[in-house]
Motif scaffolding. Structure first.
Motif, PDB file in Angstrom:
ATOM      1  N   VAL A   1      65.002  22.289  60.591  1.00 54.51           N
ATOM      2  CA  VAL A   1      64.590  23.085  59.356  1.00 54.51           C
ATOM      3  C   VAL A   1      63.829  25.198  59.328  1.00 54.51           C
ATOM      4  CG1 VAL A   1      62.076  23.700  59.259  1.00 54.51           C
ATOM      5  CG2 VAL A   1      62.521  21.854  60.171  1.00 54.51           C
ATOM      6  N   ASP A   2      64.332  25.704  60.848  1.00 51.94           N
ATOM      7  CA  ASP A   2      64.033  26.788  59.820  1.00 51.94           C
ATOM      8  C   ASP A   2      65.215  28.037  60.362  1.00 51.94           C
ATOM      9  OD1 ASP A   2      63.232  29.911  60.847  1.00 51.94           O
ATOM     10  OD2 ASP A   2      63.199  29.314  63.123  1.00 51.94           O
ATOM     11  N   ARG A   3      66.956  27.121  60.817  1.00 50.38           N
ATOM     12  CA  ARG A   3      68.098  27.587  60.469  1.00 50.38           C
ATOM     13  C   ARG A   3      67.812  27.618  58.780  1.00 50.38           C
ATOM     14  NH1 ARG A   3      71.289  25.338  64.907  1.00 50.38           N
ATOM     15  NH2 ARG A   3      69.958  23.900  64.866  1.00 50.38           N
TER      16      ARG A   3
ATOM     17  N   ALA B   1      68.160  30.758  56.725  1.00 49.82           N
ATOM     18  CA  ALA B   1      69.731  30.691  55.634  1.00 49.82           C
ATOM     19  C   ALA B   1      69.487  31.192  53.872  1.00 49.82           C
ATOM     20  CB  ALA B   1      70.743  29.841  55.735  1.00 49.82           C
ATOM     21  N   TRP B   2      68.731  29.880  52.951  1.00 44.13           N
ATOM     22  CA  TRP B   2      67.833  29.844  51.832  1.00 44.13           C
ATOM     23  C   TRP B   2      67.151  31.706  51.899  1.00 44.13           C
ATOM     24  CZ3 TRP B   2      63.194  31.201  50.537  1.00 44.13           C
ATOM     25  CH2 TRP B   2      62.515  31.410  49.534  1.00 44.13           C
ATOM     26  N   LEU B   3      66.490  31.806  52.410  1.00 44.22           N
ATOM     27  CA  LEU B   3      66.500  33.475  52.248  1.00 44.22           C
ATOM     28  C   LEU B   3      67.241  34.293  52.834  1.00 44.22           C
ATOM     29  CD1 LEU B   3      63.087  34.966  52.816  1.00 44.22           C
ATOM     30  CD2 LEU B   3      63.285  35.317  55.555  1.00 44.22           C
ATOM     31  N   ILE B   4      67.791  34.244  53.837  1.00 42.43           N
ATOM     32  CA  ILE B   4      69.027  35.510  54.170  1.00 42.43           C
ATOM     33  C   ILE B   4      70.435  35.729  52.559  1.00 42.43           C
ATOM     34  CG2 ILE B   4      71.207  35.925  54.249  1.00 42.43           C
ATOM     35  CD1 ILE B   4      69.975  34.767  56.999  1.00 42.43           C
ATOM     36  N   ARG B   5      70.263  34.378  51.268  1.00 43.77           N
ATOM     37  CA  ARG B   5      70.768  34.506  50.370  1.00 43.77           C
ATOM     38  C   ARG B   5      70.706  34.695  49.332  1.00 43.77           C
ATOM     39  NH1 ARG B   5      75.572  29.922  50.416  1.00 43.77           N
ATOM     40  NH2 ARG B   5      76.356  31.337  50.899  1.00 43.77           N
TER      41      ARG B   5
ATOM     42  N   GLU C   1      60.290  33.986  60.110  1.00 46.71           N
ATOM     43  CA  GLU C   1      59.064  34.758  59.730  1.00 46.71           C
ATOM     44  C   GLU C   1      59.522  36.384  60.214  1.00 46.71           C
ATOM     45  OE1 GLU C   1      54.645  32.951  61.062  1.00 46.71           O
ATOM     46  OE2 GLU C   1      56.527  32.024  62.474  1.00 46.71           O
ATOM     47  N   VAL C   2      60.754  36.070  61.601  1.00 49.42           N
ATOM     48  CA  VAL C   2      60.916  37.492  62.358  1.00 49.42           C
ATOM     49  C   VAL C   2      61.684  37.656  60.638  1.00 49.42           C
ATOM     50  CG1 VAL C   2      62.119  38.844  63.483  1.00 49.42           C
ATOM     51  CG2 VAL C   2      60.958  36.472  64.101  1.00 49.42           C
ATOM     52  N   LEU C   3      62.748  37.313  60.248  1.00 45.63           N
ATOM     53  CA  LEU C   3      63.697  37.812  58.306  1.00 45.63           C
ATOM     54  C   LEU C   3      62.194  38.269  57.540  1.00 45.63           C
ATOM     55  CD1 LEU C   3      66.182  35.001  58.686  1.00 45.63           C
ATOM     56  CD2 LEU C   3      66.520  37.611  58.901  1.00 45.63           C
ATOM     57  N   VAL C   4      61.559  37.214  57.365  1.00 41.56           N
ATOM     58  CA  VAL C   4      60.319  38.103  56.233  1.00 41.56           C
ATOM     59  C   VAL C   4      60.015  38.958  56.703  1.00 41.56           C
ATOM     60  CG1 VAL C   4      58.067  37.739  55.313  1.00 41.56           C
ATOM     61  CG2 VAL C   4      60.173  35.784  55.261  1.00 41.56           C
TER      62      VAL C   4
ATOM     63  N   ALA D   1      73.056  22.888  51.259  1.00 43.42           N
ATOM     64  CA  ALA D   1      72.692  23.158  50.209  1.00 43.42           C
ATOM     65  C   ALA D   1      72.096  22.549  49.087  1.00 43.42           C
ATOM     66  CB  ALA D   1      74.093  21.794  49.641  1.00 43.42           C
ATOM     67  N   ARG D   2      71.563  20.929  50.093  1.00 44.89           N
ATOM     68  CA  ARG D   2      70.131  20.443  49.609  1.00 44.89           C
ATOM     69  C   ARG D   2      69.275  21.234  50.075  1.00 44.89           C
ATOM     70  NH1 ARG D   2      74.271  18.213  48.555  1.00 44.89           N
ATOM     71  NH2 ARG D   2      73.834  20.032  46.815  1.00 44.89           N
ATOM     72  N   GLY D   3      68.781  21.751  51.551  1.00 42.40           N
ATOM     73  CA  GLY D   3      67.557  22.591  51.751  1.00 42.40           C
ATOM     74  C   GLY D   3      67.431  23.885  50.792  1.00 42.40           C
ATOM     75  N   THR D   4      68.473  24.395  49.989  1.00 41.55           N
ATOM     76  CA  THR D   4      68.680  25.284  49.313  1.00 41.55           C
ATOM     77  C   THR D   4      68.059  24.633  47.918  1.00 41.55           C
ATOM     78  OG1 THR D   4      70.378  27.253  49.759  1.00 41.55           O
ATOM     79  CG2 THR D   4      69.675  27.446  47.735  1.00 41.55           C
ATOM     80  N   GLU D   5      68.559  24.104  47.387  1.00 43.83           N
ATOM     81  CA  GLU D   5      67.198  23.050  46.623  1.00 43.83           C
ATOM     82  C   GLU D   5      66.133  23.243  46.486  1.00 43.83           C
ATOM     83  OE1 GLU D   5      69.203  19.268  44.995  1.00 43.83           O
ATOM     84  OE2 GLU D   5      71.094  20.804  44.300  1.00 43.83           O
ATOM     85  N   LEU D   6      65.670  22.854  47.588  1.00 44.92           N
ATOM     86  CA  LEU D   6      64.291  22.343  47.775  1.00 44.92           C
ATOM     87  C   LEU D   6      64.005  23.454  48.178  1.00 44.92           C
ATOM     88  CD1 LEU D   6      62.154  20.596  48.895  1.00 44.92           C
ATOM     89  CD2 LEU D   6      63.246  20.670  51.475  1.00 44.92           C
ATOM     90  N   PHE D   7      64.111  24.982  48.867  1.00 45.87           N
ATOM     91  CA  PHE D   7      63.253  25.732  49.206  1.00 45.87           C
ATOM     92  C   PHE D   7      62.775  26.946  47.787  1.00 45.87           C
ATOM     93  CE2 PHE D   7      64.286  24.711  53.734  1.00 45.87           C
ATOM     94  CZ  PHE D   7      62.924  24.908  53.660  1.00 45.87           C
ATOM     95  N   GLU D   8      64.085  26.561  46.938  1.00 44.87           N
ATOM     96  CA  GLU D   8      64.041  27.198  45.709  1.00 44.87           C
ATOM     97  C   GLU D   8      62.774  26.762  45.034  1.00 44.87           C
ATOM     98  OE1 GLU D   8      64.552  30.392  43.199  1.00 44.87           O
ATOM     99  OE2 GLU D   8      65.505  30.371  45.042  1.00 44.87           O
ATOM    100  N   ASN D   9      63.028  25.455  45.046  1.00 43.41           N
ATOM    101  CA  ASN D   9      61.865  24.300  44.022  1.00 43.41           C
ATOM    102  C   ASN D   9      60.208  25.096  44.512  1.00 43.41           C
ATOM    103  OD1 ASN D   9      63.296  23.435  42.269  1.00 43.41           O
ATOM    104  ND2 ASN D   9      64.258  21.685  43.256  1.00 43.41           N
TER     105      ASN D   9
END
Length: 345
Positions: free
Chosen positions: A202-204, A208-212, A255-258, A313-321
């Motif tokens: 979950v967190d990683r 990773a989505w947030l970073i990119r 949260e730390v990254l944000v 890749a799959r998580g990126t789609e989820l978090f972007e939506n």
């Protein structure tokens, strides 16, 4: 009851200051000077060389100063306190004031509209929303709005319409300025290799989505065995021991990254951060109702994809939506700032 708050139907309660004046043919500039002074005071003309203002101490002092200037130029002038009893009613006089201010606001609205269109379709291409040129023009428009409002003795509705337009343009400029600052601040992270432990969850995945998405659009990711990893120059680590970005206190890595990249001004990211916290730390701090469903989706992604790049890749789609949905919800909430409006001088 003051002129600024009274209604037209209460017009019988008004008293007025009336200036009568006559100017000599020379000097010619004196006519223009007097006219401009009366316009700046918001006075309206009821007959040739007869001007009216709502009675107030400020109006009385301003008209007296003008009277002395007229007399010093060998003109004639007199001021009287009056009540209209025939030929013209107080309501008629109030409408003259409102009509004059309508014209002022309409002229300002036209100028703002022309400027806004030039910002997006100028000869040299569109200006960034945070451009200093835009800031300069917005400041000028705020100043002009304040000048008109100061002589809008009867609260002409057109003034609020212009105020709302300026509020929206100001909000857009501040968003653009903030995002410009973000770009400058995050430039140190451009094109880096970001390292985290293999077997991402979950967190990683979220981090990773947030970073990119927001921090380093050219980011490369390395998923490593933490027991054998040796850090290389220019690599940045997250969610692992001794990482540049990892848990602090009761905050998860997302949260730390944000927080540390100052992305916490985005409400949609704040909502996501609370959900990731809920799923990663399970401490009930935020009690987000969406967390359980999102957690099931992430469990499915992890179970069906053994390789970390596929999970990402799959998580990126989820978090972007999810991010886009939270952003739409934020923009859909009406915010009435009319009582908070502070025009910049």
């Amino acid at each position: 009851m003051t002129p600024a708050t009274a209604k037209i139907e209460d017009a019988e309660q008004y008293r007025w200051l009336v200036l009568f004046h006559q100017l000599p043919p020379k000097p010619a500039y004196m006519r223009v000077k007097v006219w401009r002074r009366l316009q700046a005071l918001g006075a309206v003309i009821v007959k040739n060389s007869v001007y009216v203002l709502p009675q107030s101490d400020a109006a009385h002092e301003s008209l007296l100063q003008l009277l002395h200037e007229i007399l010093n130029q060998n003109g004639e002038a007199a001021i009287c306190e009056a009540a209209f009893i025939a030929g013209a009613s107080d309501a008629d006089i109030i409408k003259l004031f409102q009509s004059a201010r309508d014209e002022d606001y309409e002229a300002l609205a036209k100028e703002i509209d022309e400027a806004a269109r030039s910002w997006t379709s100028g000869a040299n291409g569109p200006l960034p929303v945070w451009s200093p040129d835009v800031r300069t023009q917005l400041t000028k428009f705020h100043k002009r709005w304040n000048e008109i409002q100061a002589i809008d003795y009867f609260g002409t509705p057109a003034g609020q319409a212009v105020a709302t337009t300026l509020q929206n343009l100001e909000a857009n400029w501040k968003v653009g300025e903030r995002r410009s600052d973000e770009q400058a601040r995050l430039s140190n992270f451009s094109g880096r290799t970001w390292v985290t432990r293999k077997g991402i969850g979950v967190d990683r995945i979220a981090s990773a989505w947030l970073i990119r998405r927001f921090i380093d659009q050219r980011a490369k990711f390395k998923f490593i065995d933490a027991t054998t990893y040796v850090q290389q120059p220019a690599e940045l680590r997250f969610d692992m021991n001794e990482a540049e970005f990892t848990h602090i206190g009761d905050m998860c890595t997302f949260e730390v990254l944000v927080q540390q990249t100052k992305l916490d001004s985005r409400p949609a990211l704040k909502a996501l951060a609370e959900i990731i916290h809920e799923l990663d730390l399970k401490d009930g701090k935020y009690n987000r109702p969406e967390a359980a469903g999102i957690g099931l989706l992430l469990e499915g992604i992890v179970a069906q994809n053994a390789a970390d790049p596929e999970r990402l890749a799959r998580g990126t789609e989820l978090f972007e939506n999810l991010y886009r949905q939270f952003e739409r919800q934020t923009l859909a909430v009406p915010v009435d700032r009319r009582n908070e409006m502070t025009m910049e001088q």
